[in-house]
Design an enzyme around this catalytic site. Structure first.
Site, mmCIF file in Angstrom:
data_model
loop_
_atom_site.group_PDB
_atom_site.id
_atom_site.type_symbol
_atom_site.label_atom_id
_atom_site.label_comp_id
_atom_site.label_asym_id
_atom_site.label_seq_id
_atom_site.Cartn_x
_atom_site.Cartn_y
_atom_site.Cartn_z
ATOM 1 N N CYS A 1 -0.717 -41.631 -16.406
ATOM 2 C CA CYS A 1 -1.276 -41.936 -15.088
ATOM 3 C C CYS A 1 -1.432 -43.442 -14.898
ATOM 4 O O CYS A 1 -1.989 -44.128 -15.752
ATOM 5 C CB CYS A 1 -2.633 -41.253 -14.945
ATOM 6 S SG CYS A 1 -3.422 -41.575 -13.364
ATOM 7 N N ASP B 1 7.090 -22.836 -6.031
ATOM 8 C CA ASP B 1 8.277 -23.481 -5.450
ATOM 9 C C ASP B 1 8.055 -24.104 -4.073
ATOM 10 O O ASP B 1 8.952 -24.759 -3.538
ATOM 11 C CB ASP B 1 9.442 -22.471 -5.392
ATOM 12 C CG ASP B 1 9.079 -21.172 -4.663
ATOM 13 O OD1 ASP B 1 8.243 -21.208 -3.744
ATOM 14 O OD2 ASP B 1 9.653 -20.116 -5.024
ATOM 15 N N PHE C 1 11.063 -14.220 -13.501
ATOM 16 C CA PHE C 1 10.803 -14.223 -14.938
ATOM 17 C C PHE C 1 11.312 -12.964 -15.614
ATOM 18 O O PHE C 1 11.933 -13.012 -16.658
ATOM 19 C CB PHE C 1 9.298 -14.323 -15.189
ATOM 20 C CG PHE C 1 8.837 -15.715 -15.463
ATOM 21 C CD1 PHE C 1 9.719 -16.682 -15.911
ATOM 22 C CD2 PHE C 1 7.509 -16.056 -15.295
ATOM 23 C CE1 PHE C 1 9.292 -17.966 -16.180
ATOM 24 C CE2 PHE C 1 7.068 -17.339 -15.553
ATOM 25 C CZ PHE C 1 7.968 -18.292 -15.990
ATOM 26 N N HIS D 1 -0.994 -20.496 -8.976
ATOM 27 C CA HIS D 1 -0.425 -21.086 -10.193
ATOM 28 C C HIS D 1 0.096 -22.503 -9.963
ATOM 29 O O HIS D 1 0.911 -22.999 -10.726
ATOM 30 C CB HIS D 1 0.681 -20.183 -10.753
ATOM 31 C CG HIS D 1 0.160 -18.853 -11.223
ATOM 32 N ND1 HIS D 1 0.944 -17.746 -11.394
ATOM 33 C CD2 HIS D 1 -1.102 -18.462 -11.564
ATOM 34 C CE1 HIS D 1 0.202 -16.720 -11.813
ATOM 35 N NE2 HIS D 1 -1.041 -17.126 -11.914
#
Ligand code: NAD
Ligand code: ZN
Length: 248
Positions: free
Chosen positions: A153, A103, A34, A120
């Site tokens: 959903c 990731d 970032f 996160h």
């Protein structure tokens, strides 16, 4: 003795090591971080959770970004830094890898799910915000790019979002509790590739230090907590950890 040799000795004499990783451990796998120059930050302003919930246009923008940057994450392979941590976990010397990354590369490098704590979330799949049902990205991508369709959903019609934690979204309680337990129990806490500015995640190195663990920071640039650390190595993670752990 240089700093990497000292780190090697610290790792050798520690009993319960915890790693705390940020975007910097994955740049050598080709995923931009970032806050380095040219990083994601300079291109995209973050979408806050409330805005995602409130506005269909924001949800559309969020999926647009996701699929514009998707290829890089899909193509990425674990690097020497991930492998060094996997080896310490395999040896039973590293009790947990607390990560801010989304990731999935720690798991892909061989660290069992039970030892990876994702603060996160994870960007390699999506989930329903109402019932938690897991959704794979491939069908969502097809429907979005093909027909501009936003995912709902199939179980409960709830809003589906990548399984990541956005700014303004509640932290995952179980992951936070596991991270706290691992931090309280460790004797060596190694930060790898985090600028340590995102809270509450960046509170864990402070907690480790306060509870008497040794704190080591490996990061290319200075961080906000360098002055509190027992040792700071301003270098590349892959090269540093390969030598400190003895892997390639
Ligand atoms: P950050 O971008 O704020 O900081 C990364 C730090 O790593 C920088 O200080 C940089 O100097 C350092 N760095 C980069 N490459 C390095 C290398 N090869 N060797 C040594 N140091 C290196 O990242 P952050 O602290 O993790 O905070 C950003 C947030 O963005 C996190 O919450 C994370 O979830 C998210 N994010 C994740 C990914 C990913 O999953 N790979 C990528 C970008 C952002
Ligand atoms: Zn649902």
């Amino acid at each position: 003795m240089d700093d990497i040799e000292r780190l090697r000795e610290m790792i050798g004499s520690a009993q319960r090591i915890v790693a705390f990783t940020g975007a910097g451990i994955s740049t050598e796998s080709g995923i931009p971080d970032f806050r380095s120059p040219g990083g994601i930050w300079s291109r995209y302003k973050p979408i806050y959770f409330d805005d995602f919930m409130a506005s269909e246009e924001m949800r559309r923008e969020s999926w647009r970004r996701k699929f514009a940057t998707d290829e890089v994450m899909l193509a990425a392979e674990p690097n020497a830094g991930h492998r060094a941590l996997a080896k310490l976990v395999e040896q039973g010397r590293m009790t947990a890898v607390i990560t801010q990354n989304i990731d999935g590369l720690h798991q892909r490098s061989g660290v069992p799910d039970a030892k990876v704590i994702e603060l996160h979330g994870n960007a390699t799949y999506a989930s329903c915000l109402d019932c938690g049902h897991r959704h794979e990205l491939e069908p969502i991508k097809k429907a979005f790019l093909g027909h501009g369709k936003l995912p709902l959903c199939e179980k409960c019609d709830g809003i589906v979002k990548t399984a990541t934690i956005s700014f303004g979204q509640a932290m995952p309680e179980i992951a936070m509790a596991r991270a706290q337990d691992a931090t309280l129990a460790c004797d060596l806490f190694i930060v790898l590739g985090s600028s340590l500015v995102v809270y509450p995640a960046a509170g864990f190195p402070r907690l480790a230090k306060r509870m008497g663990a040794c704190l080591v920071i490996v990061n290319r640039d200075p961080t906000d907590q360098d002055q509190d650390a027992d040792m700071v190595i301003h270098g590349e993670i892959g090269a540093t950890m390969s030598r400190a752990v003895g892997v390639n």
